[in-house]
Design an enzyme around this catalytic site. Structure first.
Site, mmCIF file in Angstrom:
data_model
loop_
_atom_site.group_PDB
_atom_site.id
_atom_site.type_symbol
_atom_site.label_atom_id
_atom_site.label_comp_id
_atom_site.label_asym_id
_atom_site.label_seq_id
_atom_site.Cartn_x
_atom_site.Cartn_y
_atom_site.Cartn_z
ATOM 1 N N GLU A 40 0.842 -1.196 0.000
ATOM 2 C CA GLU A 40 0.000 0.000 0.000
ATOM 3 C C GLU A 40 0.880 1.249 0.000
ATOM 4 O OE1 GLU A 40 -3.645 1.690 2.855
ATOM 5 O OE2 GLU A 40 -2.073 0.417 3.701
ATOM 6 N N LYS A 110 -10.130 2.897 -1.304
ATOM 7 C CA LYS A 110 -10.250 2.230 -0.009
ATOM 8 C C LYS A 110 -11.480 2.716 0.767
ATOM 9 C CE LYS A 110 -7.312 1.490 4.103
ATOM 10 N NZ LYS A 110 -6.019 1.890 4.697
ATOM 11 N N CYS A 147 -5.555 -3.065 3.197
ATOM 12 C CA CYS A 147 -5.091 -2.905 4.573
ATOM 13 C C CYS A 147 -6.216 -3.012 5.613
ATOM 14 C CB CYS A 147 -4.315 -1.598 4.698
ATOM 15 S SG CYS A 147 -3.217 -1.524 6.150
#
Length: 263
Positions: A40, A110, A147
């Site tokens: 990431e 995200k 994540c």
């Protein structure tokens, strides 16, 4: 399908990080991998500069992504990674991208920002508003998570119910008491409860743990690495998914409705 997991320490200069990615692309392709997953926020990172993400963000047609696509020319390789892209007026999107030699295949902003453990990702990022997509890589259907998303079972379940064979989790998992254990438990649980593969790739700089791993549909870590830069390989086997789901039909036996995104 052979999958490569490449972890490295992200530098403050985007050109250095692009060179690192190109090196990993070349090594993964030479080993016959069809998919390479990277961490990431790989354009730039600096523990002493909390605003570096905003200052170094690039659009999807910027030089960083263009450089990655150029490195894929002539290779039967797809890569998945996360970069910061500009958002109006002054923040950024945490954007997971899928690239091959033809260009941008898909992108995902995200959903879950890391406002936890005394950190506040929402100071720099704007959250996404759409469920992550599924992309086809060879015979494998790949679902995207980023994540902190791995702490939310609904994301993985949504992807599995939409047909994902493999979930990818590029990450920058921050060190802290028990955090390596959190990472292992979450990644393993998402694979086992959905009877699919999960490939989680961590940045391994001074703040983050690395610890990239591939977990199979029965929760077995079939490849893993430690806290140093590394490139590891594992295979996704559709027959392994089929036999696991025949023996452990948790998706078929569930009594709850499909998860929906709260807008």
């Amino acid at each position: 399908m052979k999958v490569a997991l490449g972890q490295f320490a992200v530098a403050p200069e985007w050109t250095a990080n692009l060179a690192q990615c190109v090196s990993l692309i070349d090594k993964a392709a030479a080993e016959g991998a069809k998919l390479l997953i990277l961490p990431e926020s790989i354009i730039a990172a600096d523990m002493n500069d909390p605003r570096i993400t905003v200052r170094t963000a690039q659009p999807l047609d910027g030089p960083f992504v263009t450089g990655l696509i150029d490195a894929l020319a002539g290779k039967d390789l797809t890569i998945i990674c996360c970069i910061a892209t500009p958002a109006e007026p002054v923040l950024t999107h945490n954007c997971q991208i899928v690239l091959n030699a033809a260009g941008l295949v898909a992108s995902y902003r995200k959903l879950h920002l890391y406002d936890a453990f005394n950190m506040k990702e929402s100071n720099e990022y704007v959250p996404g508003t759409d469920l992550p997509p599924i992309v086809q890589v060879g015979d494998i259907r790949v679902g995207l998570m980023t994540c902190y998303d791995v702490r939310f079972p609904e994301v993985a379940r949504s992807l599995a119910l939409r047909g994902a064979d493999l979930l990818t989790v590029p990450a920058a998992w921050v060190r802290g008491p028990g955090k390596e254990w959190h990472w292992e438990v979450m990644v393993t649980a998402r694979a086992l409860e959905n009877t699919c593969y999960v490939a989680a790739v961590g940045e391994c700089g001074p703040r983050n743990i690395g610890c990239s791993m591939m977990v199979d549909p029965l929760g077995v870590a079939v490849a893993r690495t430690g806290s140093n830069p590394d490139l590891i390989f594992a295979s996704v086997d559709l027959e392994r998914i089929r036999t696991t789901r025949a023996a452990l039909p948790v998706l078929a036996n569930r009594r709850f409705k499909d998860p929906e995104l709260d807008t």
